[in-house]
Design a protein around this motif. Structure first.
Motif, short mmCIF file in Angstrom:
data_model
loop_
_atom_site.label_atom_id
_atom_site.label_comp_id
_atom_site.label_asym_id
_atom_site.label_seq_id
_atom_site.Cartn_x
_atom_site.Cartn_y
_atom_site.Cartn_z
N ARG A 85 2.07 -2.20 -4.91
CA ARG A 85 1.11 -1.33 -4.23
C ARG A 85 0.42 -2.05 -3.08
N ARG A 88 2.75 -4.61 1.92
CA ARG A 88 3.09 -3.65 2.97
C ARG A 88 4.59 -3.42 3.06
N PHE A 90 6.62 -2.91 0.80
CA PHE A 90 7.05 -1.90 -0.16
C PHE A 90 6.26 -0.60 -0.02
N SER A 91 5.66 -0.36 1.13
CA SER A 91 4.87 0.85 1.33
C SER A 91 5.73 2.10 1.24
N LYS A 92 6.94 2.04 1.80
CA LYS A 92 7.85 3.19 1.73
C LYS A 92 8.29 3.45 0.30
N LEU A 93 8.55 2.37 -0.44
CA LEU A 93 8.91 2.53 -1.85
C LEU A 93 7.76 3.12 -2.63
N ASN A 94 6.55 2.67 -2.34
CA ASN A 94 5.37 3.21 -3.00
C ASN A 94 5.22 4.70 -2.71
N MET A 95 5.47 5.09 -1.46
CA MET A 95 5.38 6.50 -1.09
C MET A 95 6.44 7.32 -1.83
N LEU A 96 7.65 6.75 -1.97
CA LEU A 96 8.72 7.45 -2.67
C LEU A 96 8.38 7.65 -4.14
N LYS A 98 5.37 7.80 -5.46
CA LYS A 98 4.30 8.80 -5.54
C LYS A 98 4.86 10.21 -5.35
N THR A 99 5.85 10.35 -4.45
CA THR A 99 6.47 11.66 -4.23
C THR A 99 7.19 12.15 -5.48
#
Length: 207
Positions: A85, A88, A90-96, A98-99
């Protein structure tokens, strides 16, 4: 692996100590109440230190079983994932993640709806084909095939599940249409269009 475990344990211990020094009282009691995740982190660090202590003491050779501590290693893996979390990269992975989590309930109800529809189709086929099993005008091989595929509600449900998701639905329909009654073509015509084509594309559009 022992060296890696010691390094990770040291890293988590230092990180926990720095957070406790920086947050002080807020480490235990935040704006939203008790910080249960912080207590969870502290518990894992203490359990990890205790695990390493027993390992180097050779306690298992003295009759103490360390298998009870192995589940804590899996919990440490979950704690490691929390680091993603704050990175930075892994921000895209974190967003995925959460989605996926936000759409879980929609996925759950989609599965429930598909299960209900498949169950209705399976019960219809099972009940309507019960008479065909005793019809001597139908060949024995065909009647055995009907029993194997739709003879009971459980068999029928599994067959409907296969024809829904496998893409090989003609293998489950042609024998009924050609050997039993051509009217079954209407059932499969409606089922394939409404469920396999329409519902699947609507559900896919949600995700």
């Amino acid at each position: 692996f022992t060296a890696i475990e010691i390094a990770f344990n040291a890293f988590f211990g230092i990180e926990l100590a720095l957070r406790m020094a920086a947050l002080r009282r807020r480490f235990f009691l935040g704006e939203k109440g008790v910080e249960y995740l912080h207590f969870f982190d502290m518990f894992l660090v203490i359990a990890s230190c205790f695990d390493l202590f027993l390992f180097f003491q050779g306690t298992e050779s003295r009759g103490v079983n360390l298998n009870v501590l192995r589940p804590f290693r899996f919990l440490r893996l979950l704690r490691t994932l929390r680091i993603l979390r704050s990175v930075r990269l892994f921000s895209k992975l974190n967003m995925l993640v959460k989605t996926v989590a936000a759409s879980f309930m929609a996925l759950f109800w989609s599965i429930v709806l598909l299960t209900i529809v498949m169950l209705m189709g399976a019960l219809f086929l099972c009940q309507s084909l019960s008479g065909a099993l005793e019809d001597e005008a139908i060949t024995l091989d065909t009647r055995l095939w009907i029993f194997t595929m739709y003879g009971t509600s459980t068999r029928a449900f599994y067959s409907v599940f296969e024809l829904t998701f496998s893409g090989g639905w003609p293998n489950y329909a042609r024998t009924l249409v050609e050997e039993v009654n051509a009217a079954y073509s209407m059932f499969f015509f409606v089922y394939i269009i409404v469920v396999v084509f329409a519902m699947f594309r609507i559900i896919s559009a949600l995700f």
